[in-house]
Design a protein around this motif. Structure first.
Motif, mmCIF file in Angstrom:
data_model
loop_
_atom_site.group_PDB
_atom_site.id
_atom_site.type_symbol
_atom_site.label_atom_id
_atom_site.label_comp_id
_atom_site.label_asym_id
_atom_site.label_seq_id
_atom_site.Cartn_x
_atom_site.Cartn_y
_atom_site.Cartn_z
ATOM 1 N N LEU A 9 0.824 -1.336 0.069
ATOM 2 C CA LEU A 9 -0.015 0.125 0.009
ATOM 3 C C LEU A 9 0.857 1.291 0.108
ATOM 4 O O LEU A 9 0.546 2.302 -0.756
ATOM 5 C CB LEU A 9 -0.819 -0.048 1.244
ATOM 6 N N VAL A 10 1.910 1.296 0.844
ATOM 7 C CA VAL A 10 2.770 2.388 0.806
ATOM 8 C C VAL A 10 3.503 2.466 -0.552
ATOM 9 O O VAL A 10 3.438 3.694 -1.031
ATOM 10 C CB VAL A 10 3.876 2.075 1.920
ATOM 11 N N LYS A 11 3.825 1.562 -1.333
ATOM 12 C CA LYS A 11 4.642 1.507 -2.631
ATOM 13 C C LYS A 11 3.586 1.959 -3.557
ATOM 14 O O LYS A 11 3.917 2.849 -4.310
ATOM 15 C CB LYS A 11 4.979 0.309 -2.991
ATOM 16 N N LEU A 12 2.488 1.739 -3.405
ATOM 17 C CA LEU A 12 1.409 2.311 -4.514
ATOM 18 C C LEU A 12 1.243 3.716 -4.279
ATOM 19 O O LEU A 12 0.913 4.646 -5.163
ATOM 20 C CB LEU A 12 0.083 1.252 -4.315
ATOM 21 N N ALA A 13 0.920 3.986 -2.792
ATOM 22 C CA ALA A 13 0.797 5.372 -2.774
ATOM 23 C C ALA A 13 1.607 6.427 -3.197
ATOM 24 O O ALA A 13 1.715 7.476 -3.960
ATOM 25 C CB ALA A 13 0.423 5.787 -1.199
ATOM 26 N N GLU A 14 2.977 5.761 -3.055
ATOM 27 C CA GLU A 14 4.258 6.548 -3.431
ATOM 28 C C GLU A 14 4.364 6.846 -5.004
ATOM 29 O O GLU A 14 4.673 7.851 -5.513
ATOM 30 C CB GLU A 14 5.525 5.982 -2.872
ATOM 31 N N GLU A 15 4.063 5.763 -5.705
ATOM 32 C CA GLU A 15 4.044 5.405 -7.107
ATOM 33 C C GLU A 15 2.970 6.411 -7.663
ATOM 34 O O GLU A 15 3.229 7.250 -8.589
ATOM 35 C CB GLU A 15 4.070 4.352 -7.603
ATOM 36 N N THR A 16 1.955 6.371 -7.162
ATOM 37 C CA THR A 16 0.775 7.235 -7.750
ATOM 38 C C THR A 16 0.953 8.752 -7.153
ATOM 39 O O THR A 16 0.621 9.301 -8.195
ATOM 40 C CB THR A 16 -0.649 6.752 -6.745
ATOM 41 N N LYS A 17 1.378 8.937 -6.170
ATOM 42 C CA LYS A 17 1.719 10.638 -5.913
ATOM 43 C C LYS A 17 2.921 10.955 -6.789
ATOM 44 O O LYS A 17 2.848 12.009 -7.401
ATOM 45 C CB LYS A 17 2.253 10.491 -4.400
ATOM 46 N N GLN A 18 3.677 10.141 -7.194
ATOM 47 C CA GLN A 18 4.759 10.805 -7.974
ATOM 48 C C GLN A 18 4.093 10.716 -9.500
ATOM 49 O O GLN A 18 4.744 11.717 -10.136
ATOM 50 C CB GLN A 18 6.046 9.521 -7.995
ATOM 51 N N GLY A 19 3.348 9.960 -9.930
ATOM 52 C CA GLY A 19 2.763 9.953 -11.012
ATOM 53 C C GLY A 19 1.811 11.048 -11.366
ATOM 54 O O GLY A 19 1.805 11.689 -12.322
ATOM 55 N N SER A 20 1.297 11.479 -10.367
ATOM 56 C CA SER A 20 0.458 12.669 -10.100
ATOM 57 C C SER A 20 1.204 13.836 -10.436
ATOM 58 O O SER A 20 0.819 14.836 -11.011
ATOM 59 C CB SER A 20 -0.372 12.778 -8.825
ATOM 60 N N ALA A 21 2.401 14.027 -9.512
ATOM 61 C CA ALA A 21 3.297 15.195 -9.775
ATOM 62 C C ALA A 21 3.877 15.168 -11.136
ATOM 63 O O ALA A 21 3.968 16.371 -11.739
ATOM 64 C CB ALA A 21 4.248 15.022 -8.693
ATOM 65 N N ALA A 22 3.968 14.154 -11.832
ATOM 66 C CA ALA A 22 4.471 14.322 -13.173
ATOM 67 C C ALA A 22 3.460 14.468 -14.406
ATOM 68 O O ALA A 22 4.039 15.114 -15.138
ATOM 69 C CB ALA A 22 5.078 12.820 -13.547
ATOM 70 N N ALA A 23 2.249 14.390 -14.024
ATOM 71 C CA ALA A 23 1.252 14.561 -15.079
ATOM 72 C C ALA A 23 1.067 16.306 -15.316
ATOM 73 O O ALA A 23 1.541 17.040 -14.415
ATOM 74 C CB ALA A 23 0.069 14.197 -14.615
#
Length: 77
Positions: A63-77
């Protein structure tokens, strides 16, 4: 994350050591409780998980990994 899970566990939280390797199933969380944790994290972090990936989360670390990856993806968009 661990504090949020402990809150869902209520009085049973003291019986478990929560860390990244803790499987949700091993601490007695139902699929509904896990979904509630996932949705509240989405709200807190103002992100939206990919549903299929969120459904495959099995441990606190997942869950932590998914949150981190999703947050990074949101920042990149």
């Amino acid at each position: 994350m661990c504090a949020r899970i402990a809150k869902k566990l209520g009085g049973k939280a003291n019986s478990y050591t929560l860390n990244e390797d803790t499987a949700f199933e091993s601490v007695g969380l139902s699929s509904l409780q896990i979904a509630d944790i996932v949705y509240s994290i989405e709200d807190d972090l103002d992100i939206e998980f990919d549903e299929s990936r969120a459904a495959s989360v099995k441990t606190v670390g997942d869950l932590v990994k998914l949150a981190e990856e999703t947050k990074q993806g949101s920042a990149a968009a």
